[in-house]
Motif scaffolding. Sequence first.
Motif, short mmCIF file in Angstrom:
data_model
loop_
_atom_site.label_atom_id
_atom_site.label_comp_id
_atom_site.label_asym_id
_atom_site.label_seq_id
_atom_site.Cartn_x
_atom_site.Cartn_y
_atom_site.Cartn_z
N ASN A 25 4.33 -4.58 -6.36
CA ASN A 25 3.99 -3.94 -5.23
C ASN A 25 2.57 -4.34 -5.02
OD1 ASN A 25 6.27 -2.69 -4.41
ND2 ASN A 25 5.69 -0.92 -5.55
N TYR A 28 2.80 -7.44 -3.06
CA TYR A 28 2.82 -7.35 -1.67
C TYR A 28 1.60 -6.91 -1.05
CZ TYR A 28 8.03 -8.03 -2.80
OH TYR A 28 9.02 -8.19 -3.57
N ARG A 29 1.05 -5.76 -1.57
CA ARG A 29 -0.29 -5.44 -0.75
C ARG A 29 -1.16 -6.52 -0.60
NH1 ARG A 29 -2.38 -1.79 -4.40
NH2 ARG A 29 -4.04 -3.44 -5.00
#
Length: 72
Positions: A25, A28-29
């Motif tokens: 994640n 992804y950020r």
Amino acid sequence: MGNPITINQAIEYAQTQYGESYHFNTFYRWIKEGKLRAFRRGGQWRVYQDSIDDFFCPKNENTSKLLCGKAA
């Protein structure tokens, strides 16, 4: 432009090259924030390997390659 790799490969690459382990994640950020160059192919995100290198070790005259996890 560098070699495109999957998010999981990018996480492994960051860990082996820079001694850092991150959750997917987080990658992804960073993609969403524009910090990593990436694209989607077949439903999977691909990150350019040189984008990871540039993110962890920005290229400037004052940065030593040894400090960035790579020998000169």
